[in-house]
Design a protein around this motif. Structure first.
Motif, PDB file in Angstrom:
ATOM      1  N   LEU A 158      -9.385  -2.615  -6.336  1.00 40.08           N
ATOM      2  CA  LEU A 158      -9.032  -1.133  -6.329  1.00 40.08           C
ATOM      3  C   LEU A 158      -9.467  -0.578  -7.856  1.00 40.08           C
ATOM      4  CD1 LEU A 158      -5.974  -0.753  -4.126  1.00 40.08           C
ATOM      5  CD2 LEU A 158      -7.817   0.303  -3.881  1.00 40.08           C
ATOM      6  N   ARG A 159      -9.372  -1.707  -8.682  1.00 39.20           N
ATOM      7  CA  ARG A 159     -10.009  -1.488 -10.097  1.00 39.20           C
ATOM      8  C   ARG A 159     -11.433  -1.381  -9.992  1.00 39.20           C
ATOM      9  NH1 ARG A 159      -4.993  -4.168 -11.780  1.00 39.20           N
ATOM     10  NH2 ARG A 159      -5.932  -6.191 -11.005  1.00 39.20           N
TER      11      ARG A 159
ATOM     12  N   THR B 124     -12.822   3.075  -5.795  1.00 41.18           N
ATOM     13  CA  THR B 124     -11.584   3.597  -5.030  1.00 41.18           C
ATOM     14  C   THR B 124     -12.304   4.109  -3.471  1.00 41.18           C
ATOM     15  OG1 THR B 124     -10.866   4.943  -6.765  1.00 41.18           O
ATOM     16  CG2 THR B 124     -10.245   5.741  -4.663  1.00 41.18           C
TER      17      THR B 124
ATOM     18  N   LEU C 146       1.051   1.221  -3.324  1.00 44.44           N
ATOM     19  CA  LEU C 146       0.045   1.950  -3.380  1.00 44.44           C
ATOM     20  C   LEU C 146       0.289   3.347  -3.163  1.00 44.44           C
ATOM     21  CD1 LEU C 146      -2.537  -0.008  -1.534  1.00 44.44           C
ATOM     22  CD2 LEU C 146      -2.521   0.020  -4.108  1.00 44.44           C
TER      23      LEU C 146
ATOM     24  N   ASN D 126       1.981   4.873  -6.309  1.00 44.68           N
ATOM     25  CA  ASN D 126       1.300   5.033  -7.522  1.00 44.68           C
ATOM     26  C   ASN D 126       0.108   6.274  -7.348  1.00 44.68           C
ATOM     27  OD1 ASN D 126      -0.594   4.707  -9.474  1.00 44.68           O
ATOM     28  ND2 ASN D 126      -1.046   2.570  -9.413  1.00 44.68           N
ATOM     29  N   PRO D 127       0.117   7.129  -8.327  1.00 40.83           N
ATOM     30  CA  PRO D 127      -0.619   8.375  -8.271  1.00 40.83           C
ATOM     31  C   PRO D 127      -1.872   8.004  -8.100  1.00 40.83           C
ATOM     32  CG  PRO D 127       1.150   8.816  -9.916  1.00 40.83           C
ATOM     33  CD  PRO D 127       1.128   7.202  -9.530  1.00 40.83           C
ATOM     34  N   ALA D 128      -2.517   6.762  -8.747  1.00 38.79           N
ATOM     35  CA  ALA D 128      -3.901   6.523  -8.880  1.00 38.79           C
ATOM     36  C   ALA D 128      -4.512   6.216  -7.448  1.00 38.79           C
ATOM     37  CB  ALA D 128      -4.083   5.227  -9.847  1.00 38.79           C
ATOM     38  N   SER D 129      -3.589   5.742  -6.578  1.00 38.06           N
ATOM     39  CA  SER D 129      -3.917   5.226  -5.093  1.00 38.06           C
ATOM     40  C   SER D 129      -3.286   5.782  -3.994  1.00 38.06           C
ATOM     41  CB  SER D 129      -3.866   3.638  -5.107  1.00 38.06           C
ATOM     42  OG  SER D 129      -2.337   3.415  -5.493  1.00 38.06           O
ATOM     43  N   SER D 130      -2.285   6.825  -4.367  1.00 33.72           N
ATOM     44  CA  SER D 130      -1.484   7.401  -3.192  1.00 33.72           C
ATOM     45  C   SER D 130      -2.190   8.347  -2.409  1.00 33.72           C
ATOM     46  CB  SER D 130      -0.484   8.082  -3.925  1.00 33.72           C
ATOM     47  OG  SER D 130      -0.762   9.277  -4.634  1.00 33.72           O
TER      48      SER D 130
END
Ligand code: MN
Length: 133
Positions: free
Chosen positions: A44-45, A48, A70, A73-77
């Motif tokens: 995921l880093r 996306t 996940l 976390n706003p980065a993956s939600s």
């Protein structure tokens, strides 16, 4: 950016990894594979994905725990997560939905219908819940 949807497959069983990747690539998807929760976070880093296929039973942190993280976390939600469950038990499926998964696909996967099921999950809007497999 390519025009192909990227699917992240989180699955620890090597035979299942190979089968899932082969079916998805035949359907025209780009595929990334992770064998554990830490590997999934590494992938995921890198990129996306458009969808995550999440085996529930993983060594170490299980798939539903990772799905909850996940989703928190706003980065993956916003990435839809579909549980891959070897269990035909209703409880596991409800647990997957409660963990934030948009649905589940039963294992072993049906290679004839798997690609279409993934396609339907990709086309879902956020409020829908779909049961496939
Ligand atoms: Mn597993």
């Amino acid at each position: 950016m390519t025009g192909r949807n990227l699917i992240l497959v989180v699955e620890d069983n090597e035979a299942n990894q190979m089968l899932t990747r082969a079916v998805l690539e035949l359907e025209g998807y780009s595929v990334a594979v992770a064998g554990s929760a830490p590997e999934a976070l590494d992938r995921l880093r890198d990129a996306t994905p458009d969808l995550i296929l999440m085996d529930i039973q993983l060594p170490g942190e299980d798939g539903l725990s990772l799905a909850r993280r996940l989703k928190a976390n706003p980065a993956s939600s916003m990435i839809p997560v579909v549980a891959l469950t070897a269990h035909a038990m209703t409880g596991d499926r409800e647990e997957a939905l409660h963990a934030g998964c948009v649905g589940y696909i039963s294992k072993p996967i049906d290679t004839r219908t798997f690609g279409a099921a993934v396609g339907r999950f990709l086309q879902m809007n956020g409020d829908e819940r779909l049961v496939a497999g």
